[in-house]
Structure formats: C-alpha cells, structure tokens
Design a protein around this motif. Structure first.
Motif, PDB file in Angstrom:
ATOM      1  N   ARG A   1      -0.928   5.233   7.669  1.00  0.00           N
ATOM      2  CA  ARG A   1       0.363   4.895   7.031  1.00  0.00           C
ATOM      3  C   ARG A   1       1.638   4.550   7.997  1.00  0.00           C
ATOM      4  O   ARG A   1       2.368   3.797   7.756  1.00  0.00           O
ATOM      5  CB  ARG A   1       0.820   6.371   6.124  1.00  0.00           C
ATOM      6  N   GLY A   2       1.624   5.350   9.095  1.00  0.00           N
ATOM      7  CA  GLY A   2       2.535   5.267  10.174  1.00  0.00           C
ATOM      8  C   GLY A   2       2.447   3.614  10.701  1.00  0.00           C
ATOM      9  O   GLY A   2       3.548   3.024  11.011  1.00  0.00           O
ATOM     10  N   ILE A   3       1.168   3.255  11.102  1.00  0.00           N
ATOM     11  CA  ILE A   3       1.164   1.761  11.525  1.00  0.00           C
ATOM     12  C   ILE A   3       1.677   0.519  10.448  1.00  0.00           C
ATOM     13  O   ILE A   3       2.253  -0.131  10.670  1.00  0.00           O
ATOM     14  CB  ILE A   3      -0.475   1.539  11.698  1.00  0.00           C
ATOM     15  N   ALA A   4       1.312   0.956   9.167  1.00  0.00           N
ATOM     16  CA  ALA A   4       1.794   0.010   8.159  1.00  0.00           C
ATOM     17  C   ALA A   4       3.315   0.067   8.062  1.00  0.00           C
ATOM     18  O   ALA A   4       3.987  -0.966   7.984  1.00  0.00           O
ATOM     19  CB  ALA A   4       1.264   0.504   6.744  1.00  0.00           C
ATOM     20  N   GLU A   5       3.895   1.425   8.024  1.00  0.00           N
ATOM     21  CA  GLU A   5       5.359   1.168   8.367  1.00  0.00           C
ATOM     22  C   GLU A   5       5.841   0.365   9.324  1.00  0.00           C
ATOM     23  O   GLU A   5       7.135  -0.199   9.027  1.00  0.00           O
ATOM     24  CB  GLU A   5       5.848   2.857   8.041  1.00  0.00           C
ATOM     25  N   ARG A   6       5.271   0.824  10.457  1.00  0.00           N
ATOM     26  CA  ARG A   6       5.882   0.219  11.572  1.00  0.00           C
ATOM     27  C   ARG A   6       5.755  -1.235  11.617  1.00  0.00           C
ATOM     28  O   ARG A   6       6.577  -2.018  11.863  1.00  0.00           O
ATOM     29  CB  ARG A   6       5.200   0.687  12.948  1.00  0.00           C
ATOM     30  N   ALA A   7       4.473  -1.884  10.906  1.00  0.00           N
ATOM     31  CA  ALA A   7       4.358  -2.974  10.764  1.00  0.00           C
ATOM     32  C   ALA A   7       5.369  -3.804   9.939  1.00  0.00           C
ATOM     33  O   ALA A   7       5.885  -4.878  10.090  1.00  0.00           O
ATOM     34  CB  ALA A   7       3.004  -3.440  10.492  1.00  0.00           C
ATOM     35  N   VAL A   8       5.601  -3.064   8.839  1.00  0.00           N
ATOM     36  CA  VAL A   8       6.751  -3.617   7.980  1.00  0.00           C
ATOM     37  C   VAL A   8       8.172  -3.952   8.487  1.00  0.00           C
ATOM     38  O   VAL A   8       8.711  -4.778   8.667  1.00  0.00           O
ATOM     39  CB  VAL A   8       6.591  -2.771   6.572  1.00  0.00           C
ATOM     40  N   GLY A   9       8.367  -2.726   9.429  1.00  0.00           N
ATOM     41  CA  GLY A   9       9.689  -2.437   9.834  1.00  0.00           C
ATOM     42  C   GLY A   9       9.918  -3.527  10.842  1.00  0.00           C
ATOM     43  O   GLY A   9      11.006  -4.176  11.310  1.00  0.00           O
TER      44      GLY A   9
ATOM     45  N   ALA B   1       0.905  -1.332   0.316  1.00  0.00           N
ATOM     46  CA  ALA B   1      -0.146  -0.161   0.059  1.00  0.00           C
ATOM     47  C   ALA B   1       0.772   1.333  -0.082  1.00  0.00           C
ATOM     48  O   ALA B   1       0.413   2.295  -0.178  1.00  0.00           O
ATOM     49  CB  ALA B   1      -0.970   0.117   1.227  1.00  0.00           C
ATOM     50  N   LEU B   2       2.217   1.074   0.158  1.00  0.00           N
ATOM     51  CA  LEU B   2       3.118   2.205   0.218  1.00  0.00           C
ATOM     52  C   LEU B   2       3.859   2.678  -0.884  1.00  0.00           C
ATOM     53  O   LEU B   2       4.421   3.460  -0.969  1.00  0.00           O
ATOM     54  CB  LEU B   2       4.049   1.987   1.676  1.00  0.00           C
ATOM     55  N   GLY B   3       3.713   1.788  -1.871  1.00  0.00           N
ATOM     56  CA  GLY B   3       4.518   1.941  -3.116  1.00  0.00           C
ATOM     57  C   GLY B   3       3.811   1.886  -4.217  1.00  0.00           C
ATOM     58  O   GLY B   3       2.577   1.878  -4.435  1.00  0.00           O
ATOM     59  N   GLU B   4       4.602   1.552  -5.475  1.00  0.00           N
ATOM     60  CA  GLU B   4       4.014   1.365  -6.857  1.00  0.00           C
ATOM     61  C   GLU B   4       3.024   0.418  -7.159  1.00  0.00           C
ATOM     62  O   GLU B   4       2.090   0.530  -7.922  1.00  0.00           O
ATOM     63  CB  GLU B   4       5.342   1.265  -8.054  1.00  0.00           C
TER      64      GLU B   4
ATOM     65  N   TYR C   1      -7.850   3.514   2.836  1.00  0.00           N
ATOM     66  CA  TYR C   1      -7.926   4.752   3.685  1.00  0.00           C
ATOM     67  C   TYR C   1      -6.728   5.437   3.270  1.00  0.00           C
ATOM     68  O   TYR C   1      -6.777   6.683   3.667  1.00  0.00           O
ATOM     69  CB  TYR C   1      -7.993   4.071   5.185  1.00  0.00           C
ATOM     70  N   LEU C   2      -5.562   4.975   3.159  1.00  0.00           N
ATOM     71  CA  LEU C   2      -4.451   5.511   2.599  1.00  0.00           C
ATOM     72  C   LEU C   2      -4.588   6.551   1.510  1.00  0.00           C
ATOM     73  O   LEU C   2      -3.958   7.680   1.423  1.00  0.00           O
ATOM     74  CB  LEU C   2      -3.180   4.682   2.375  1.00  0.00           C
ATOM     75  N   ARG C   3      -5.313   6.163   0.837  1.00  0.00           N
ATOM     76  CA  ARG C   3      -5.629   6.964  -0.389  1.00  0.00           C
ATOM     77  C   ARG C   3      -6.811   7.794  -0.301  1.00  0.00           C
ATOM     78  O   ARG C   3      -7.234   8.331  -1.350  1.00  0.00           O
ATOM     79  CB  ARG C   3      -5.697   6.022  -1.814  1.00  0.00           C
TER      80      ARG C   3
END
Length: 363
Positions: A339-347, A261-264, A297-299
């Motif tokens: 978006r922050g939740i998604a980034e943290r989950a990936v990291g 959801a964060l990229g291309e 939701y991100l978009r």
C-alpha cells in the motif's frame, strides 16, 4: 521457495469471518476454512496459518516436496519466512497425507523437520495432517496421533459464508483459479495488436504541454472504463482493449491507476485489470496484470497476486514494477508495505518529470 514448488502468501488474511474470531480448538473448522482463505482447494500442500488474537493473520500455501531429500531445506525456509512475525501462533496442515500420523511413513518426518526448524528460531508450530479437504475427511495431530477428528462441510463453514458475502469465489483447485487469467487465443491477440499499432501510428508530440494533456486524456479514458464496470453487461470491444492497453503503456497513467486499489473503485478496477490481463497482447499485458497483482495483494489474496505476476513476467520479463512486487511478496512483506508503494507512486507523479510512453512499455 524451492525450484520445484509454488508458494501462495497472504491469502485473504484477517478475521476468519467479519467480527468472528477463529476457534483454535476446533481444528476441523479451521481446515474447512482453508479453501476460502486461499481461494481454492489445495492438494499436496503445506498450509501454514498464523493466528494473532484468535484471528487469522496470514495464510501461506506451499507445494509439498516431491522428494524427502528436500524436506529439511523446505522446513527451514518455512520457518525462516515467518520468524519476523511476533506474537502469533503457528499452525501447519499437511494436506495430502493418508498415513494417520503414526510415525511410520507418510509425512511424519517432515513434521519433525518443521518442529526442529521452528525451534531453532525459538518458535513453536503445531503440525496436523489431513488427506484432503472435504466433508468427513479425518485429520490428525502429528505430535499426538490420538488427537483426531473429522472435517465438516467446507461449503457450510463460516468462512465460506464470509467469502460469499465479500463476492469472493473459491475454486476447485489452483489451476482453475489460474484459468481465469489465461490469455485469449493468439489470433485474437494478434488482431488487437494490429489495431493498437494502427492507433499508435501518429507521431508523439515533443511539447510538454501537449504530452501532459495526452496523458491526462489517457488516464480519463481508463477512469471512465473503471466507473462503467458495475453497469457494463457485455465484454470490452477490441477498440476498448486497444485504447486501454495503449493508455496503460504510458507508465505515468499506469502508476496513477494504482490509486484505484486504494479507494472505492477497487473492486471495479480489479475486474477491469482481470479482463485486460486476459485480453491484452504482450508486452502490454504486463501493465494490467501488475495492477491486478497489487490490488489482489492489498486485499490479502496472495494466490491471485502471484498468478497475476506470473502473467506480467511472462508478457514482459524483468518488468520493473512486477519485480518490485514479487520481491516484496517473496520477503513476506505485509500488504501495508505494498500500500505504501502504491501511495508513493501516486504521490510522486506530481513531483517528478516524465518521458511519455505511448506504445510498447519500456520498463
């Protein structure tokens, strides 16, 4: 919101059209833009639009109360939801009022409650009424009934052109949008469930290295399907659906898929999550449905996000990630928070130990 109302937030926020600010003095054009901001034509709704620097910042739709006894409570909740948003102009449209705003009947009393609720937070809201969103429908200002005008054709509005350019569809009503996520027939889902049971029948390895390799293999399977979406012309096979559902039931695979959801690959992934939300049996359906909700939701498509969460929670009540996203939406948190939740989950995947889940999600 209330027990008898549904709410759609953050529906396609941002610029009213790419690089084009919204003209706040042209309320007919703003009304014509509403279906394309929401993704469907609303009826019997409160549509609240927050504008910052002449750009649509947030669009929120709520069912109009069915009883005047709920008017004051709902007005207070609407005002409370937006009181933390600073430096915005608030405009409310009551869609479904034919009374002409003359202060006798119709929704005028609800407008009064809205004014009072916003005033208690030191805020101002302009309230307009319109019987329906259609070409030629007459809108009016509850505060100044002599201020009125007609709605231009929504299908020829700048927002419609912007939505088409982005590949977004505007549906006839909310039910039509919800139908895009309707699960497949029970007999088809049972057939796929049996196939999933057969595929998952092998015992899970307890060896950490083997578990990690299996997880990576599952993630790569999902990645390949995401990458194939733009060129795929046919539907997913039962085998595809079963394998993908099992893969996403591994919560580490699911969380890693948040990165799409964060990229291309976001549009392709969202299409795949939409397919699997319809095609996967429960409870596995909750995983792609939650991924779809986060992507939407991100978009900024809060309506689709809410509908996807409905599917996730129906398939798997008390689903942890779905509940977290639902809570964020109910609090009116901006997409940047998700978006922050998604980034943290990936990291976090690279920093914590895991327990492999190969079938039947345990959240």
């Amino acid at each position: 919101m209330t027990d008898d109302s549904s709410t759609d937030r953050h529906a396609r926020p941002g610029q009213s059209a790419p690089g084009r600010p919204m003209c706040l003095s042209d309320h007919g054009q703003l009304i014509a833009a509403i279906p394309h901001l929401l993704g469907f034509y609303p009826t019997d709704s409160i549509v609240l639009i927050l504008v910052r620097d002449n750009l649509v910042f947030l669009t929120q739709r709520i069912d109009l109360p069915t009883s005047t006894l709920r008017d004051e409570q709902l007005a207070a909740q609407v005002a409370n939801d937006v009181r933390h948003h600073a430096d915005v102009d608030a405009i409310a449209f009551l869609v479904g009022d034919d009374a002409g705003g003359n202060g006798r009947g119709g929704r005028h009393q609800f407008a009064v409650h809205l004014w009072g609720a916003f005033a208690r937070h030191g805020r101002v809201v302009d309230v307009y009424g319109v019987p329906r969103i259609a070409e030629g429908a007459r809108w009016f200002d509850y505060g100044f009934p002599e201020r009125t005008g007609t709605v231009p054709d929504p299908e020829n509005s700048p927002m419609h052109a912007a939505a088409v350019a982005r590949g977004l569809v505007t549906y006839a009503d909310r039910d039509a949008l919800a139908a895009t996520l309707r699960p497949d027939p029970d007999d088809v889902l049972k057939r796929r469930e049996a196939l999933m049971d057969a595929l998952a029948a092998h015992p899970c390895s307890a060896d950490p290295g083997t578990m990690q390799a299996e997880t990576e293999q599952s993630f790569q399977l999902v990645r390949r399907q995401v990458e194939q979406v733009p060129d795929r012309t046919g539907p997913l096979t039962d085998q595809d659906i079963a394998e993908l559902s099992i893969a996403l039931a591994d919560l580490w695979v699911r969380d890693r898929c948040l990165g799409f959801a964060l990229g291309e690959h976001a549009p392709a992934a969202e299409r795949l999550w939409t397919e699997l939300t319809r095609q996967s049996p429960a409870p596995e359906r909750a995983e792609p449905a939650t991924l779809l909700a986060i992507s939407a939701y991100l978009r900024g498509d809060g309506t689709l996000a809410a509908l996807a969460l409905d599917r996730a929670e129906a398939a798997h009540p008390h689903h942890r990630l779905a509940s977290m996203v639902r809570g964020a939406m109910d609090l009116g948190m901006p997409p940047a928070t998700i978006r922050g939740i998604a980034e943290r989950a990936v990291g976090d995947q690279h920093d914590t130990s895991r327990e492999a889940v190969h079938h039947r999600p345990s959240e």
